[in-house]
Structures are given as C-alpha cells and as structure tokens.
Motif scaffolding. Structure first.
Motif, PDB file in Angstrom:
ATOM      1  N   GLU A   1       9.761  25.163  -3.717  1.00  0.00           N
ATOM      2  CA  GLU A   1      11.216  25.064  -3.777  1.00  0.00           C
ATOM      3  C   GLU A   1      11.603  23.633  -3.458  1.00  0.00           C
ATOM      4  O   GLU A   1      10.922  22.931  -2.723  1.00  0.00           O
ATOM      5  N   ARG A   2      12.711  23.256  -4.012  1.00  0.00           N
ATOM      6  CA  ARG A   2      13.134  21.885  -3.784  1.00  0.00           C
ATOM      7  C   ARG A   2      13.432  21.626  -2.309  1.00  0.00           C
ATOM      8  O   ARG A   2      14.133  22.374  -1.658  1.00  0.00           O
ATOM      9  N   ASN A   3      12.886  20.567  -1.807  1.00  0.00           N
ATOM     10  CA  ASN A   3      13.295  20.143  -0.466  1.00  0.00           C
ATOM     11  C   ASN A   3      13.632  18.665  -0.531  1.00  0.00           C
ATOM     12  O   ASN A   3      13.226  17.968  -1.443  1.00  0.00           O
ATOM     13  N   LEU A   4      14.414  18.199   0.399  1.00  0.00           N
ATOM     14  CA  LEU A   4      14.810  16.798   0.382  1.00  0.00           C
ATOM     15  C   LEU A   4      13.591  15.927   0.623  1.00  0.00           C
ATOM     16  O   LEU A   4      12.840  16.129   1.553  1.00  0.00           O
ATOM     17  N   MET A   5      13.408  14.984  -0.231  1.00  0.00           N
ATOM     18  CA  MET A   5      12.233  14.147  -0.103  1.00  0.00           C
ATOM     19  C   MET A   5      12.629  12.807   0.499  1.00  0.00           C
ATOM     20  O   MET A   5      13.749  12.353   0.341  1.00  0.00           O
ATOM     21  N   ASP A   6      11.674  12.192   1.141  1.00  0.00           N
ATOM     22  CA  ASP A   6      11.912  10.858   1.715  1.00  0.00           C
ATOM     23  C   ASP A   6      12.461   9.923   0.655  1.00  0.00           C
ATOM     24  O   ASP A   6      13.316   9.090   0.907  1.00  0.00           O
ATOM     25  N   GLU A   7      11.928  10.072  -0.560  1.00  0.00           N
ATOM     26  CA  GLU A   7      12.338   9.210  -1.654  1.00  0.00           C
ATOM     27  C   GLU A   7      13.855   9.229  -1.849  1.00  0.00           C
ATOM     28  O   GLU A   7      14.467   8.221  -2.147  1.00  0.00           O
TER      29      GLU A   7
ATOM     30  N   GLN B   1      -3.870  -1.409  -5.227  1.00  0.00           N
ATOM     31  CA  GLN B   1      -3.499  -1.274  -6.639  1.00  0.00           C
ATOM     32  C   GLN B   1      -1.985  -1.236  -6.794  1.00  0.00           C
ATOM     33  O   GLN B   1      -1.444  -1.771  -7.745  1.00  0.00           O
ATOM     34  N   ILE B   2      -1.323  -0.594  -5.853  1.00  0.00           N
ATOM     35  CA  ILE B   2       0.146  -0.560  -5.905  1.00  0.00           C
ATOM     36  C   ILE B   2       0.710  -1.959  -5.669  1.00  0.00           C
ATOM     37  O   ILE B   2       1.610  -2.406  -6.370  1.00  0.00           O
ATOM     38  N   ASP B   3       0.133  -2.664  -4.712  1.00  0.00           N
ATOM     39  CA  ASP B   3       0.571  -4.043  -4.455  1.00  0.00           C
ATOM     40  C   ASP B   3       0.413  -4.897  -5.710  1.00  0.00           C
ATOM     41  O   ASP B   3       1.289  -5.689  -6.059  1.00  0.00           O
ATOM     42  N   ARG B   4      -0.702  -4.705  -6.390  1.00  0.00           N
ATOM     43  CA  ARG B   4      -0.952  -5.475  -7.615  1.00  0.00           C
ATOM     44  C   ARG B   4       0.060  -5.131  -8.705  1.00  0.00           C
ATOM     45  O   ARG B   4       0.507  -6.007  -9.437  1.00  0.00           O
ATOM     46  N   LEU B   5       0.388  -3.851  -8.776  1.00  0.00           N
ATOM     47  CA  LEU B   5       1.377  -3.429  -9.774  1.00  0.00           C
ATOM     48  C   LEU B   5       2.712  -4.120  -9.501  1.00  0.00           C
ATOM     49  O   LEU B   5       3.372  -4.621 -10.416  1.00  0.00           O
TER      50      LEU B   5
ATOM     51  N   ILE C   1       9.001   2.328  -3.713  1.00  0.00           N
ATOM     52  CA  ILE C   1      10.462   2.245  -3.823  1.00  0.00           C
ATOM     53  C   ILE C   1      10.986   1.044  -3.035  1.00  0.00           C
ATOM     54  O   ILE C   1      11.848   0.299  -3.505  1.00  0.00           O
ATOM     55  N   GLU C   2      10.421   0.830  -1.853  1.00  0.00           N
ATOM     56  CA  GLU C   2      10.885  -0.314  -1.053  1.00  0.00           C
ATOM     57  C   GLU C   2      10.591  -1.633  -1.754  1.00  0.00           C
ATOM     58  O   GLU C   2      11.423  -2.531  -1.788  1.00  0.00           O
ATOM     59  N   ALA C   3       9.400  -1.713  -2.337  1.00  0.00           N
ATOM     60  CA  ALA C   3       9.036  -2.940  -3.054  1.00  0.00           C
ATOM     61  C   ALA C   3       9.939  -3.141  -4.266  1.00  0.00           C
ATOM     62  O   ALA C   3      10.377  -4.256  -4.556  1.00  0.00           O
TER      63      ALA C   3
ATOM     64  N   ARG D   1       3.298  10.227   0.140  1.00  0.00           N
ATOM     65  CA  ARG D   1       4.623   9.839   0.587  1.00  0.00           C
ATOM     66  C   ARG D   1       4.672   8.353   0.941  1.00  0.00           C
ATOM     67  O   ARG D   1       5.588   7.641   0.559  1.00  0.00           O
ATOM     68  N   THR D   2       3.640   7.922   1.675  1.00  0.00           N
ATOM     69  CA  THR D   2       3.583   6.510   2.054  1.00  0.00           C
ATOM     70  C   THR D   2       3.567   5.651   0.797  1.00  0.00           C
ATOM     71  O   THR D   2       4.294   4.663   0.705  1.00  0.00           O
ATOM     72  N   ALA D   3       2.772   6.044  -0.177  1.00  0.00           N
ATOM     73  CA  ALA D   3       2.654   5.252  -1.402  1.00  0.00           C
ATOM     74  C   ALA D   3       3.976   5.203  -2.148  1.00  0.00           C
ATOM     75  O   ALA D   3       4.415   4.130  -2.574  1.00  0.00           O
ATOM     76  N   SER D   4       4.662   6.362  -2.278  1.00  0.00           N
ATOM     77  CA  SER D   4       5.898   6.320  -3.064  1.00  0.00           C
ATOM     78  C   SER D   4       7.006   5.598  -2.305  1.00  0.00           C
ATOM     79  O   SER D   4       7.812   4.892  -2.904  1.00  0.00           O
TER      80      SER D   4
END
Ligand SMILES: Nc1ncnc2c1ncn2[C@@H]1O[C@H](COP(=O)(O)OP(=O)(O)OP(=O)(O)O)[C@@H](O)[C@H]1O
Ligand SMILES: [Mg+2]
Length: 252
Positions: A187-193, A119-123, A165-167, A158-161
């Motif tokens: 609490e806020r932590n650094l995200m892969d994003e 579905q993400i690929d289609r988007l 972002i890469e796409a 995480r994989t999906a987001s």
C-alpha cells in the motif's frame, strides 16, 4: 511566487497556475502504464520546441533506441533534437539493470555499497557535465523505481534515492523524477523521496462500474497555489492531455 516553467503539457500548466517552479524537482508518481515516461518526455520535448529550453533524459529503464522509437510515435523526434545539440540521452540502465542472470545479481549484490554509490556519484558528474555542455534547463530521471533492483536492501535504496534527489537539486535544472506508486506492491506510504522534492504529481488508473478512467492529482507544489482536485487525463497520439475542469467520472 517563484518563477514558473511552462510544462507545455495540455491542461497541466492550468492545473499548476502556470507551470513548475523553476529549477526545482517534481516527483511524478504512478503505477505501471499510467504514462509517467510519456508525460516526462513531453515536458522535455515542449521545452525544446516551444520554450527554447534544452533537455536531458536520464534513463534507468530503457535504451536510447527504444526511447527514440517510442517517442517518435507522438511525433517527438529526439534524435533530430540531439543532432541539433538541444537534447542528450544518458543511458544509466547499468545502475538498475535487473540481473538477467541470477548469478550476476548475486555477484552485484555482494559488491560493496560504496561501489554502487560511486556509480551514482559518477552519474551525477556526467549529468552535470552534460547540462553544461548543452545548457540544459530541463532534466528527466526515469525512473527512481529502477534503483530498487540495484539496491535490494530497503535502507540502502532509500539512501541512494535520497542522495540522488539531493544531488539533482544542486544542478539547477527544472527536473522531473518519476517513480512507481509503491515498491513491492505494498500500500502506498509516504516515502522519504516525497519530502525532499518540491512537487508531487500522482497519476493513476481508476476503475468504477466497469469503466476505466485515468486521473491525475497535484499532491503538493511548494510555494504555488494549485488546483488540488483529482482530474481526468488521456493519452493519445499527441501525448498526455489533462482536463482540469472536468469531473473524473461523469454523472449519470
Ligand atoms: N498513441 C497512444 N494512444 C493511447 N494510449 C497510448 C498511446 N501510446 C501509449 N499509450 C498508453 O500509454 C501508456 C504507457 O505510457 P508510459 O510508458 O509513459 O507509462 P509509464 O507510467 O512510464 O509505465 P511504466 O511504469 O511501464 O514505465 C500505456 O498505458 C499505453 O496504453
Ligand atoms: Mg515508464
């Protein structure tokens, strides 16, 4: 320095010494009600009306009717812009819809990861086609946080987001991706994003001595010299306005 794109948001270009790096992805991070959607829509609206840059709003959060109605309150007539071929809205709420029925949610969660990724690929394919269709130079994706509801498993999410972002970075448009300050109220932590994007802007509401102030900070902007201070902003009938030279709390 690479080419910049004027955001058209009062005070923001000044803070960024010109604007966003062209064709890059900017993450706008903030708690609920901080104005992420308004800021992102303003970036599209100014692009369309002041800089001749067509735009696309990808919504994982709200319907087009709701979006149009909310933005019209600021005088931003996206319906008209769409009729003129300058704007498109992609309703991607299907990717994130919080299961209204628990039963449905369970069914969705047991459906294959592959199904969800398709579905993400289609988007992305749809977005790519629409970017070409109207020659869009600006894109907004609002909000990555909504993917949380679709991908309960943190690693899957995480994989999906990250995939998303890469796409998006391959599409060539200057893009704002909004997200919640933290998932699950942690609490806020650094995200892969944050590592994947070119810029990070943080919006927050501060409380001090009974007063509430909205404050914004450019946390990162690769390849640009920016004002890194926490600065106040307001939301009013003109949208978001940032005050780069004012202190967050005025001294007594
Ligand atoms: N005309 C206005 N004058 C002042 N404040 C306004 C006006 N219109 C909206 N707001 C404020 O804007 C905020 C909502 O903005 P927005 O929907 O962009 O936030 P958000 O960060 O996207 O929130 P969410 O996480 O719920 O999606 C609210 O705090 C609301 O009080
Ligand atoms: Mg929002």
């Amino acid at each position: 320095m690479s080419e910049v794109v004027h955001t058209g948001v009062e005070g923001l270009d000044e803070l960024l010494s010109g604007g966003f790096p062209k064709g890059r992805i900017i993450l706008v991070l903030g708690g609920p009600g901080t104005g992420k959607t308004i800021l992102a829509a303003q970036f599209l609206w100014k692009g369309i009306t002041q800089f001749g840059e067509n735009g696309i709003f990808v919504s994982l959060d709200e319907s087009q009717n709701h979006f149009n109605a909310e933005m019209l309150k600021f005088g931003w007539d996206f319906k008209k812009a769409e009729k003129e071929g300058k704007f498109l809205f992609i309703d991607a709420t299907r990717l994130s819809r919080v299961a209204m029925l628990k039963e449905k949610m369970l069914r969705e969660e047991t459906s294959s990861l592959r199904g969800k990724q398709l579905q993400i690929d289609r988007l992305i394919e749809e977005l790519q086609a629409k970017i070409q269709h109207i020659g869009a130079k600006r894109v907004v994706l609002d909000t990555l946080a909504s993917l949380f509801y679709r991908f309960m498993d943190p690693i899957e999410r995480r994989t999906a987001s990250v995939d998303l972002i890469e796409a998006l970075s391959d599409l060539g448009a200057t893009t704002i991706v909004t997200t919640e300050l933290s998932y699950l109220g942690l609490e806020r932590n650094l995200m892969d994003e944050e590592f994947l994007v070119h810029g990070v802007i943080m919006m927050q509401t501060l409380f001090s001595g009974g007063a509430t102030t909205r404050a914004l900070q450019v946390e990162k902007m690769r390849g640009a010299s920016v004002n890194p201070n926490l600065v106040p902003y307001t939301i009013d009938k003109g949208g978001v306005e940032i005050f780069p030279t004012m202190p967050v709390f005025s001294e007594k």
